[in-house]
Scaffold this active site. Structure first.
Site, PDB file in Angstrom:
ATOM      1  CB  SER A 179      -1.035   0.043   1.147  1.00 33.67           C
ATOM      2  OG  SER A 179      -1.773   0.755   1.502  1.00 33.67           O
ATOM      3  CG  HIS A 236      -5.136  -0.902  -1.430  1.00 32.43           C
ATOM      4  ND1 HIS A 236      -4.693  -0.583  -1.955  1.00 32.43           N
ATOM      5  CD2 HIS A 236      -4.951  -0.389   0.543  1.00 32.43           C
ATOM      6  CE1 HIS A 236      -3.668   0.517  -1.294  1.00 32.43           C
ATOM      7  NE2 HIS A 236      -3.765  -0.389   0.094  1.00 32.43           N
TER       8      HIS A 236
END
Length: 301
Positions: A92, A200
């Site tokens: 991430s 996400h």
């Protein structure tokens, strides 16, 4: 780069949810780390210690900035100690310190991008959304449960951390419903994560667009090290592809397990996890019990 006498080494950078109170103050007392902390303060216009409190780290902006700073500081200290790193991979927001360590982005630009990322994420979803981790169910089962839980709100599969450790993102009522369904289906654990908002998934497209616009005005260079993308589970070698990766990863799933397997296939023999925490190291040990895995700080104390 590694020589015949040193193992091929990958440095892993954790993402949001790994942050902990005092994580920056707890970094090893190394000159490169102290210099990075001072540089961050100067670039941000406030003391780095303001990011290191429980109140600050509960927010998206501070948590992501702290993870960026910790990752860059650790990578610089390893380089100063001549610890050879052959590959980088970030989970991430961990993609940003990975890009700095690989020479793709300047630290100053990464700070601006991560601040923008965190601010836009918090502004887009200030409340009512989050993420949850489900352990013990395969992806195909979880997909069916997510489809059922969507009756309560937006919900997406977001992080494929391991074959049976998957994170979902969405509205809180849908997350609560999914956690109940997962436990009923035999999940070992299903619990909310310590993140202030979701990521996400397609709901973050506006953030990805803002990041793409910002990074287009910044110098982005080809990587000096092998740069693996957790968004695509591929090695990226061109600067434009990495720029796109950094912008887009907030709105697309994290293919963490596949990305790690890619590095194993590429011959990495030692994996170092940048601070904080041990989440990425633990995942790797579970998947590859015989692999050499260490905390990066252990090489700096």
């Amino acid at each position: 780069m590694s020589t015949a006498s040193t193992p091929r080494t990958a440095l892993l950078f954790p993402g949001q949810g790994s942050q902990s109170v005092g994580m920056l103050a707890a970094l090893p007392p190394h000159p490169a780390i102290a210099a990075t902390l001072d540089e961050a303060s100067g670039r941000l216009g406030h003391d780095w210690r303001e990011l290191d409190t429980a109140e600050a780290l509960a927010g998206t902006r501070a948590a992501q900035l702290a993870l960026l700073i910790a990752g860059v500081a650790t990578a610089r200290a390893l380089a100063a100690e001549a610890v050879a790193v052959d590959a980088v991979l970030g989970h991430s927001v961990g993609a940003f310190p990975a890009a700095v360590a690989a020479g793709v982005l300047d630290f100053a630009d990464a700070l601006r991008l991560v601040a923008l990322r965190g601010e836009r994420m918090a502004r887009l979803f200030p409340a009512g959304y989050g993420m949850a981790a489900v352990l013990g169910l395969p992806a195909r089962t979880l997909r069916d449960l997510v489809a059922r839980a969507r009756a309560s709100g937006d919900l997406y599969l977001s992080n494929y951390n391991a074959p049976r450790q998957i994170v979902v993102a969405g509205a809180e009522p849908a997350l609560d419903a999914l956690c109940r369904l997962a436990v009923e289906a035999g999940a070992r654990k299903a619990e909310r994560l310590a993140v202030a908002t979701l990521s996400h998934c397609p709901l973050l497209e506006p953030v990805a667009d803002a990041l793409a616009g910002a990074i287009a005005a910044m110098p982005v260079r080809p990587p000096r090290l092998l740069y693996a993308s957790a968004r695509r589970a591929r090695v990226l070698t061109e600067a434009p592809a990495i720029a796109q990766d950094l912008a887009r990863n907030v709105a697309e799933p994290v293919l963490w397990h596949d990305a790690v397997e890619l590095l194993v296939e590429r011959g990495m023999e030692l994996f170092l996890q940048a601070p904080p925490g041990t989440v990425l190291a633990d995942l790797l040990v579970e998947a590859h019990p015989d692999m050499r895995v260490r905390q990066a700080e252990a090489l700096l104390r």
